[in-house]
Motif scaffolding. Structure first.
Motif, mmCIF file in Angstrom:
data_model
loop_
_atom_site.group_PDB
_atom_site.id
_atom_site.type_symbol
_atom_site.label_atom_id
_atom_site.label_comp_id
_atom_site.label_asym_id
_atom_site.label_seq_id
_atom_site.Cartn_x
_atom_site.Cartn_y
_atom_site.Cartn_z
ATOM 1 N N LEU A 100 -33.981 27.481 15.192
ATOM 2 C CA LEU A 100 -35.017 27.225 14.520
ATOM 3 C C LEU A 100 -35.853 28.542 14.768
ATOM 4 O O LEU A 100 -36.590 29.217 13.745
ATOM 5 C CB LEU A 100 -35.976 26.155 15.009
ATOM 6 C CG LEU A 100 -35.764 24.895 14.505
ATOM 7 C CD1 LEU A 100 -36.689 23.787 15.170
ATOM 8 C CD2 LEU A 100 -36.132 24.752 12.956
ATOM 9 N N THR A 101 -35.804 29.118 15.987
ATOM 10 C CA THR A 101 -36.716 30.434 16.113
ATOM 11 C C THR A 101 -36.545 31.554 15.256
ATOM 12 O O THR A 101 -37.487 32.300 15.069
ATOM 13 C CB THR A 101 -36.632 30.728 17.702
ATOM 14 O OG1 THR A 101 -35.430 31.025 17.984
ATOM 15 C CG2 THR A 101 -37.278 29.636 18.490
ATOM 16 N N PHE A 141 -44.656 25.369 9.877
ATOM 17 C CA PHE A 141 -43.133 25.429 10.564
ATOM 18 C C PHE A 141 -42.894 24.262 10.956
ATOM 19 O O PHE A 141 -43.699 23.893 12.048
ATOM 20 C CB PHE A 141 -43.235 26.466 11.403
ATOM 21 C CG PHE A 141 -41.814 26.896 11.740
ATOM 22 C CD1 PHE A 141 -41.261 26.364 13.030
ATOM 23 C CD2 PHE A 141 -41.149 27.782 10.853
ATOM 24 C CE1 PHE A 141 -39.728 26.501 13.155
ATOM 25 C CE2 PHE A 141 -39.538 28.049 11.227
ATOM 26 C CZ PHE A 141 -39.205 27.588 12.258
ATOM 27 N N TYR A 181 -35.863 31.577 12.135
ATOM 28 C CA TYR A 181 -36.664 31.643 10.912
ATOM 29 C C TYR A 181 -38.122 31.700 11.335
ATOM 30 O O TYR A 181 -38.994 32.472 10.198
ATOM 31 C CB TYR A 181 -36.639 29.999 10.225
ATOM 32 C CG TYR A 181 -35.327 29.658 9.852
ATOM 33 C CD1 TYR A 181 -34.231 28.883 10.896
ATOM 34 C CD2 TYR A 181 -34.774 30.071 8.321
ATOM 35 C CE1 TYR A 181 -33.193 28.562 10.311
ATOM 36 C CE2 TYR A 181 -33.511 29.673 8.167
ATOM 37 C CZ TYR A 181 -32.589 29.185 9.017
ATOM 38 O OH TYR A 181 -31.218 29.070 8.943
ATOM 39 N N SER A 182 -38.804 31.496 12.287
ATOM 40 C CA SER A 182 -40.256 31.754 12.575
ATOM 41 C C SER A 182 -40.313 33.413 12.597
ATOM 42 O O SER A 182 -41.394 33.924 12.185
ATOM 43 C CB SER A 182 -40.751 30.917 13.635
ATOM 44 O OG SER A 182 -40.042 31.149 14.961
ATOM 45 N N ALA A 183 -39.297 33.732 13.547
ATOM 46 C CA ALA A 183 -39.411 35.214 13.801
ATOM 47 C C ALA A 183 -39.223 36.102 12.528
ATOM 48 O O ALA A 183 -39.992 37.090 12.601
ATOM 49 C CB ALA A 183 -38.270 35.327 14.876
ATOM 50 N N ALA A 200 -40.679 35.677 9.661
ATOM 51 C CA ALA A 200 -41.855 35.898 9.185
ATOM 52 C C ALA A 200 -42.550 36.906 10.027
ATOM 53 O O ALA A 200 -43.228 37.651 9.585
ATOM 54 C CB ALA A 200 -42.475 34.606 8.914
ATOM 55 N N VAL A 201 -42.769 36.382 11.281
ATOM 56 C CA VAL A 201 -43.801 37.314 12.380
ATOM 57 C C VAL A 201 -43.151 38.698 12.463
ATOM 58 O O VAL A 201 -44.062 39.537 12.132
ATOM 59 C CB VAL A 201 -43.713 36.559 13.682
ATOM 60 C CG1 VAL A 201 -44.247 37.278 14.749
ATOM 61 C CG2 VAL A 201 -44.096 35.190 13.643
ATOM 62 N N ILE A 240 -41.235 25.482 5.618
ATOM 63 C CA ILE A 240 -41.940 26.679 5.942
ATOM 64 C C ILE A 240 -42.893 26.959 4.906
ATOM 65 O O ILE A 240 -42.580 26.863 3.863
ATOM 66 C CB ILE A 240 -41.057 27.786 6.035
ATOM 67 C CG1 ILE A 240 -39.823 27.539 7.312
ATOM 68 C CG2 ILE A 240 -41.905 29.163 6.579
ATOM 69 C CD1 ILE A 240 -38.792 28.448 7.252
ATOM 70 N N TYR A 290 -40.434 36.424 1.871
ATOM 71 C CA TYR A 290 -39.887 35.870 2.933
ATOM 72 C C TYR A 290 -38.498 35.296 2.321
ATOM 73 O O TYR A 290 -37.447 35.420 3.034
ATOM 74 C CB TYR A 290 -40.623 34.666 3.279
ATOM 75 C CG TYR A 290 -39.987 33.915 4.301
ATOM 76 C CD1 TYR A 290 -39.146 32.737 4.190
ATOM 77 C CD2 TYR A 290 -40.232 34.117 5.859
ATOM 78 C CE1 TYR A 290 -38.774 32.030 5.276
ATOM 79 C CE2 TYR A 290 -39.752 33.593 6.940
ATOM 80 C CZ TYR A 290 -39.085 32.266 6.472
ATOM 81 O OH TYR A 290 -38.375 31.650 7.630
ATOM 82 N N LEU A 292 -47.296 33.112 8.723
ATOM 83 C CA LEU A 292 -46.736 31.701 8.781
ATOM 84 C C LEU A 292 -47.907 30.658 9.030
ATOM 85 O O LEU A 292 -48.646 30.237 9.639
ATOM 86 C CB LEU A 292 -45.825 31.962 10.234
ATOM 87 C CG LEU A 292 -45.133 30.603 10.215
ATOM 88 C CD1 LEU A 292 -43.896 30.890 9.342
ATOM 89 C CD2 LEU A 292 -44.143 30.680 11.969
ATOM 90 N N VAL A 295 -45.405 30.410 4.093
ATOM 91 C CA VAL A 295 -45.954 31.721 4.336
ATOM 92 C C VAL A 295 -46.747 32.172 3.380
ATOM 93 O O VAL A 295 -46.981 31.695 2.482
ATOM 94 C CB VAL A 295 -44.461 32.717 4.634
ATOM 95 C CG1 VAL A 295 -43.653 32.021 5.765
ATOM 96 C CG2 VAL A 295 -43.801 32.479 3.123
#
Lengths: 257, 312
Positions: free
Chosen positions: B270-271, B287, B273-275, B277-278, B232, B240, B284, B234
Motif C-alpha cells: 500500500l505504502t 487514500f 502508492y502513497s509514496a 504521490a508524496v 486514491i 499520478y 494526496l 490526488v
C-alpha cells in the motif's frame, strides 16, 4: 366486463355524490310542489297550484334535465383520471374500451333509477298536494319523458366520450357545453338566415329540448315532441346523436391505443 | 435446466416527441427471479414498468409478458400480474378495506376473506377503516403493496415499493417478498433508489442510464466482481496516472468521473502508492481501501457511461 361493472356498482353505492345529486333533485321537486301548494293555500287567486302547472315544468324543463346528465356522468366517473385509479384497471387487464362501455352502461342504469325516483317524486307529490287539473297533464309529461330519453342518453354518451378522449373531467365539462350549446346556438341563429342551417338545427338535440311553439288557435304553448312528427324527430335525433358520439368515442379510444 | 421466461423485451423504445425515455431495451427475466431495476431519476425505470403494466404503449420494439405478445394477450397476462407504479392510486373517500374490496370484485378474486388476509399481510388491519385520504405515506404504500399482492399473482411489478416505509416496515415487506418468492415462486421486478435494500433481495440486476440498459448482471456475478480496491484522490490526476504506469507498471486502474483513482486487483504494498504521490510532489487528498458493493458498482457503471459520453 361484468366484474368491472360489479366493482363500479360497489363504489357508486358508497359514493356520496350520487346520493347528494339525486337527493337534491328529489328535494327540489318536493320543494317546488310544496311551494305551489302553500301559495295556493294562502292565496285564492293563485292559479298555479295545479298538477297541470307542476307537470308542465317537467315538460318545458327538459334542458335542465339534460344538464343533469352531465353532472351524473361526472359524479359516477369518479375523478378516476385525477386519482389515477384508471391505471389500476389497465394494470389488471381491462382495456379502455371495456372501462368506457362499463361506465357508460352503469351511468345509464343509475340515471334511469334516478330519473324514476325524481320524476316519481314530482308526480307523487303533485298528485298529493295540488289540485288535479285532469287535462291529460300526466300523460303529456310522461310522453315528453319518453321522447327525450334518447336525448338524455346522448348527453351521457357525449360526457363519457369527452372524458375519455380529453382524459380530464374538467376539460370534458367545458367541451360538453361547447359541443351541445356552443355549436348549436350559432347554427340556430344562422338558421334564421340560411335555410339549410335552419333544417340542420331542427335535428340538434339541445335545440329540440328548447323548441317551444305557440299554438295560435288555442293560444297555448307546446313542445316540439307533442306533435307526431316532432315526437319521431326528437327520438331519432337522440338516437342518431348517440350513435355518432359512440362512433367518435370508439375511434378516438382506438387511436389513443 | 432451461428457465421459463416471464418477461422478454426486444429493442423496447418509448419516446415523447424528441425526448427518448427508453431506448432499445433488451431485458429478459426468468421465472422465480427477483429483478432489481437500478437507475437515476429519469433513467427510464418507471417508463419500462409502465409499458409492462399497460399504462403507456411502446413507440417501437416488442415484449413478451407471461408468454403473451399481442394486445389481447397482454390483457390476459395482466390478470396474472400485480403492480404498483409510482404512487399507489386509490379512491380517497373510501377506506382501505373498501378500496381493496372494490379491486377484489374487479379482479374477480373469490372470497371476501381475501381482503382481511391482505390487510393483515401488509400490517393494515388496525387501519382498515381509515379513509385513504387520511392515511400516511407509509400506510398508502402498504395498501398499494396489498393491492399488488392480492389474488396471488405470478408476477409482481413494483416501482419503489418501500418508498415512505419506516425501517420496520421495510424489513416486513422485504421478508414478505422473499417469502412469496421462495415459497410460491413469484417472479418480481423491483425498481428502487435504495440500493442497499435492493441488494438484500434481488437475484438479478438491470442498470439503466439515460434511457439505455447499460448492464445486466446476476447477484452471483456481482458478488464475484465485488472486491476490495484502493481509492486514491490526488491533486494532479494526469501526473499520478502517468507515474503509476511508468514507475509501478500498473495498468489495472480506473479514473472515475468524480476524479478518484481506483487501483484494482491484488494490492501488496500500500505504502508504495502513497509514496508515489508524496515523492513526486503530488498532493494526496484521500487514500484508503474500499469494497465494491451495489452502490459502488452502480456508480462505476454510471461513471463509465459518463466517461464514454465525454470521450466522444
Amino acid at each position: 366486463m361484468m366484474n368491472y361493472m360489479k366493482s363500479e356498482l360497489y363504489r357508486i353505492q358508497r359514493s356520496k355524490g350520487v346520493y347528494i345529486l339525486i337527493g337534491s333533485c328529489i328535494m327540489l321537486m318536493i320543494a317546488m310542489n310544496v311551494m305551489l301548494w302553500a301559495f295556493g293555500n294562502f292565496d285564492e287567486n293563485f292559479r298555479y297550484a295545479t298538477t297541470k302547472f307542476s307537470f308542465s315544468m317537467l315538460t318545458t324543463g327538459m334542458q335542465c334535465v339534460f344538464f343533469v346528465t352531465l353532472m351524473i356522468s361526472g359524479v359516477i366517473f369518479g375523478d378516476e383520471f385525477k386519482y389515477r385509479t384508471f391505471s389500476n384497471a389497465t394494470a389488471f387487464g381491462y382495456s379502455k374500451m371495456t372501462v368506457f362501455f362499463s361506465k357508460w352502461l352503469l351511468t345509464l342504469f343509475v340515471s334511469a333509477i334516478g330519473l324514476v325516483l325524481v320524476v316519481g317524486t314530482l308526480i307523487g307529490s303533485g298528485l298529493l298536494l295540488l289540485e288535479h287539473s285532469n287535462v291529460g297533464e300526466l300523460e303529456s309529461a310522461l310522453k315528453s319523458l319518453v321522447a327525450c330519453i334518447p336525448i338524455f342518453i346522448c348527453g351521457v354518451t357525449g360526457a363519457y366520450v369527452l372524458i375519455f378522449l380529453l382524459k380530464s373531467e374538467t376539460a370534458a365539462i367545458w367541451a360538453w357545453f361547447g359541443v351541445f350549446m356552443g355549436v348549436t346556438m350559432p347554427i340556430s341563429l344562422l338558421g334564421m338566415k340560411f335555410k339549410f342551417l335552419e333544417q340542420l338545427s331542427k335535428w340538434l338535440v339541445f335545440d329540440i329540448l328548447g323548441d317551444i311553439t305557440l299554438d295560435e288557435v288555442t293560444g297555448s304553448w307546446y313542445m316540439i315532441w307533442e306533435t307526431a312528427e316532432g315526437f319521431t324527430r326528437t327520438i331519432l335525433a337522440g338516437v342518431l346523436g348517440t350513435i355518432v358520439l359512440l362512433v367518435i368515442g370508439i375511434l378516438g379510444i382506438r387511436k389513443q391505443k | 435446466m432451461k428457465k421459463e421466461i416471464v418477461i422478454r423485451t426486444h429493442k423496447l423504445t418509448k419516446s415523447y416527441g424528441n425526448t427518448i425515455a427508453l431506448q432499445n431495451a433488451d431485458i429478459t427475466i426468468c421465472k422465480g427471479e427477483i429483478y432489481g431495476l437500478v437507475g437515476n431519476n429519469g433513467a427510464g425505470k418507471t417508463t419500462f414498468l409502465k409499458m409492462l403494466a399497460g399504462e403507456i404503449v411502446p413507440t417501437s420494439g416488442e415484449f413478451t409478458l407471461l408468454g403473451e405478445n399481442t394486445q389481447k394477450g397482454y390483457l390476459k397476462a395482466r390478470k396474472r400480474m400485480g403492480a404498483i407504479i409510482e404512487n399507489p392510486a386509490f379512491f380517497p373517500g373510501m377506506s382501505a378495506k373498501q378500496n381493496l374490496e372494490y379491486y377484489r370484485i374487479q379482479r374477480g378474486i373469490p372470497g371476501k376473506e381475501v381482503v382481511e388476509q391482505t390487510l393483515e399481510c401488509v400490517g393494515l388491519t388496525e387501519a382498515k377503516n381509515k379513509k385513504f385520504k387520511n392515511m400516511s405515506l407509509g400506510m398508502k404504500q402498504r395498501l398499494g403493496l396489498g393491492l399488488a399482492l392480492m389474488g396471488e399473482p405470478e408476477l409482481l411489478v413494483l416501482d419503489e415499493p418501500i418508498n415512505g416505509l419506516d425501517p420496520s416496515g421495510i424489513i416486513e415487506i422485504r421478508n414478505l417478498l422473499l417469502k412469496l418468492n421462495q415459497e410460491k415462486g413469484v417472479t418480481m421486478i423491483i425498481s428502487s433508489h435504495i440500493l442497499a435494500e435492493l441488494s438484500n433481495i434481488a437475484t438479478q440486476y438491470g442498470f439503466l442510464s439515460k434511457g439505455k440498459v447499460v448492464e445486466q448482471i446476476s447477484a452471483e456475478e456481482l458478488k464475484e466482481k465485488s472486491r476490495d480496491y484502493l481509492e486514491i484522490r490526488v491533486t494532479d490526476i494526469e501526473k499520478y496516472v502517468s507515474l503509476l504506469e511508468s514507475k509501478m507498471e500498473c495498468k489495472n486502474y480506473k479514473v472515475m468521473a468524480d476524479g478518484s483513482i481506483h487501483i484494482l486487483g491484488k494490492i501488496d504494498k500500500l505504502t508504495e502508492y502513497s509514496a508515489l504521490a508524496v515523492n513526486h510532489e503530488i498532493g494526496l487528498l484521500f487514500f484508503g481501501m474500499k469494497e465494491v458493493n451495489l452502490e459502488n458498482y452502480y456508480m462505476e457503471i454510471i461513471g463509465e457511461t459518463v466517461e464514454a459520453e465525454g470521450d466522444k
